[in-house]
Motif scaffolding. Sequence first.
Motif, short mmCIF file in Angstrom:
data_model
loop_
_atom_site.label_atom_id
_atom_site.label_comp_id
_atom_site.label_asym_id
_atom_site.label_seq_id
_atom_site.Cartn_x
_atom_site.Cartn_y
_atom_site.Cartn_z
N GLU A 116 32.99 26.03 34.72
CA GLU A 116 33.80 25.46 35.81
C GLU A 116 34.70 24.35 35.30
OE1 GLU A 116 32.64 24.49 39.79
OE2 GLU A 116 30.83 25.72 39.63
N ASP A 117 34.14 23.47 34.47
CA ASP A 117 34.90 22.31 34.01
C ASP A 117 36.05 22.69 33.08
OD1 ASP A 117 33.34 20.60 35.49
OD2 ASP A 117 32.02 20.06 33.83
N ALA A 118 35.99 23.90 32.51
CA ALA A 118 37.03 24.32 31.57
C ALA A 118 38.35 24.62 32.26
CB ALA A 118 36.57 25.56 30.79
N VAL A 119 38.30 24.91 33.55
CA VAL A 119 39.52 25.26 34.30
C VAL A 119 39.87 24.10 35.22
CG1 VAL A 119 40.58 26.90 35.89
CG2 VAL A 119 38.89 27.69 34.22
N PRO A 120 40.99 23.44 34.99
CA PRO A 120 41.37 22.32 35.85
C PRO A 120 41.42 22.71 37.32
CG PRO A 120 42.80 22.42 33.91
CD PRO A 120 41.97 23.67 33.90
N GLY A 121 40.73 21.93 38.14
CA GLY A 121 40.76 22.18 39.57
C GLY A 121 39.77 23.21 40.07
N LEU A 122 38.96 23.78 39.19
CA LEU A 122 38.02 24.82 39.62
C LEU A 122 36.71 24.23 40.14
CD1 LEU A 122 37.46 27.84 39.94
CD2 LEU A 122 36.61 27.86 37.57
N ARG A 123 36.32 23.09 39.62
CA ARG A 123 35.04 22.49 40.00
C ARG A 123 34.91 22.36 41.52
NH1 ARG A 123 29.87 21.44 38.56
NH2 ARG A 123 30.50 20.86 36.45
N GLY A 124 33.79 22.86 42.05
CA GLY A 124 33.52 22.78 43.47
C GLY A 124 34.08 23.91 44.31
N ARG A 125 34.82 24.85 43.67
CA ARG A 125 35.42 25.95 44.42
C ARG A 125 34.69 27.26 44.21
NH1 ARG A 125 40.64 26.62 41.86
NH2 ARG A 125 40.92 28.25 43.42
N VAL A 126 33.56 27.24 43.50
CA VAL A 126 32.85 28.46 43.14
C VAL A 126 31.56 28.58 43.95
CG1 VAL A 126 31.81 29.78 41.26
CG2 VAL A 126 33.78 28.30 40.80
N ASP A 127 31.29 29.80 44.41
CA ASP A 127 30.04 30.10 45.10
C ASP A 127 29.10 30.77 44.10
OD1 ASP A 127 27.92 30.88 46.65
OD2 ASP A 127 29.13 31.93 48.16
N ARG A 128 28.23 29.98 43.50
CA ARG A 128 27.35 30.50 42.44
C ARG A 128 26.23 31.37 42.99
NH1 ARG A 128 26.50 25.57 38.07
NH2 ARG A 128 28.59 24.66 38.26
N SER A 129 26.11 31.45 44.31
CA SER A 129 25.10 32.34 44.89
C SER A 129 25.59 33.78 44.94
CB SER A 129 24.72 31.86 46.30
OG SER A 129 25.79 32.10 47.22
N ARG A 130 26.87 34.00 44.67
CA ARG A 130 27.43 35.36 44.70
C ARG A 130 27.97 35.69 43.31
NH1 ARG A 130 31.71 36.14 48.88
NH2 ARG A 130 32.20 33.93 48.63
N VAL A 131 27.14 36.37 42.53
CA VAL A 131 27.45 36.69 41.14
C VAL A 131 27.27 38.18 40.91
CG1 VAL A 131 26.82 36.34 38.72
CG2 VAL A 131 26.75 34.41 40.33
N ALA A 132 28.27 38.81 40.31
CA ALA A 132 28.18 40.20 39.89
C ALA A 132 28.40 40.26 38.38
CB ALA A 132 29.22 41.06 40.61
N ALA A 133 27.94 41.35 37.78
CA ALA A 133 28.20 41.60 36.37
C ALA A 133 28.84 42.98 36.24
CB ALA A 133 26.90 41.54 35.55
N ALA A 134 29.85 43.08 35.38
CA ALA A 134 30.55 44.34 35.17
C ALA A 134 30.72 44.55 33.67
CB ALA A 134 31.92 44.32 35.85
N GLY A 135 30.75 45.81 33.26
CA GLY A 135 30.93 46.10 31.84
C GLY A 135 31.43 47.50 31.61
N HIS A 136 32.12 47.68 30.49
CA HIS A 136 32.68 48.98 30.12
C HIS A 136 32.00 49.49 28.86
CE1 HIS A 136 35.91 51.47 28.01
NE2 HIS A 136 35.59 52.16 29.08
N SER A 137 31.60 50.76 28.87
CA SER A 137 31.03 51.42 27.70
C SER A 137 29.75 50.69 27.26
CB SER A 137 32.09 51.49 26.59
OG SER A 137 31.70 52.35 25.55
N TRP A 138 29.70 50.19 26.01
CA TRP A 138 28.52 49.44 25.58
C TRP A 138 28.30 48.25 26.49
CZ3 TRP A 138 27.68 47.08 20.01
CH2 TRP A 138 26.33 46.76 19.85
N GLY A 139 29.38 47.67 26.99
CA GLY A 139 29.26 46.58 27.94
C GLY A 139 28.54 47.00 29.21
N GLY A 140 28.72 48.25 29.61
CA GLY A 140 28.00 48.77 30.77
C GLY A 140 26.50 48.81 30.52
N GLN A 141 26.10 49.24 29.32
CA GLN A 141 24.68 49.22 29.01
C GLN A 141 24.15 47.78 28.98
OE1 GLN A 141 23.28 51.37 25.54
NE2 GLN A 141 21.23 50.52 25.73
#
Length: 309
Positions: A116-141
């Motif tokens: 969050e801190d890496a992106v200026p202005g992002l802190r406090g705008r994220v809902d960490r209770s809603r997280v998904a993971a996505a991946g392609h090919s080996w990333g999918g596994q």
Amino acid sequence: MPHSDPRASAPVPVVSVAPVALPAPGRGEDLQVRVSAPVTGHELPVVVFSHGFGWSMNGYAPLVDFWAAHGFVVVQPTHLDSRTLDVTPDDPRHPEIWRFRVADLRRVLDEFDRVEDAVPGLRGRVDRSRVAAAGHSWGGQTVSMLLGARVLGADGTPGEDMSDPRVGAGVLLATPGTGGTDLSPFAAEHLPFMNPSFAQMTTPALVVAGDRDQSALTVRGPDWFADPYHLSPGPKSLLTLYGAEHSLGGIPGWAVAETTDESPDRVALLQRLTLAYLRSALQPGDGNWAAANAELTTSTHPLGRVESR
């Protein structure tokens, strides 16, 4: 999440910051990630994205930029198999590289304050209770392990549970199927970890498979990539893309060499459907996924089909 039609919300400008270094003791080097986020909006859900073999945090712009422009914070780690690094087969980390991949995704969530801190202005705008993971090919596994899939040992015994309860949904794009006798001789010899069991993959997920995705890693046909759907418990959905090969129309990037089936229309469909799925999976009662399915089934020239259970 507002809107019942994934096309109803106009895209907003996106800011992308890279590289962001996350401390990774025992990995041999820090974990480098790219963070992409919309410049406006609050209570933003998160997608952690795992790239395919050899890629890096700098790939998959057709999906990542689209998701971010429509309200998601997308974090892309560079795994140790990336061509941007130099982890060769004689590296002591190489036999466990698939485990490092899973650990990379978990580390993103563990170190999310830094993200969050890496992106200026992002802190406090994220809902960490809603997280998904996505991946392609080996990333999918890799992502499937966070959803509950396990690697079978040589004796067929399921390995350790590496699932993560922080991940509420998954998107598995062109993800390899079962191992054992389904693997080609090369894969069986060199990729023994490609022996998943999806029986415990209980987290909701959308599985995307191309009906012309013929892999050299299996002796089976394109149906191999539908295994994560058919062999796991629900709730799951399967999107089969007509005419799609392993790049699913070009999701790794615009005009990249790996794309053998370039199709802007197919990529556009995949953008809309994955966005709709992510919105509905992370927000109970959201109507985006139902609306997107209805659009696909009523199309006179559909580019794919969806089944769910």
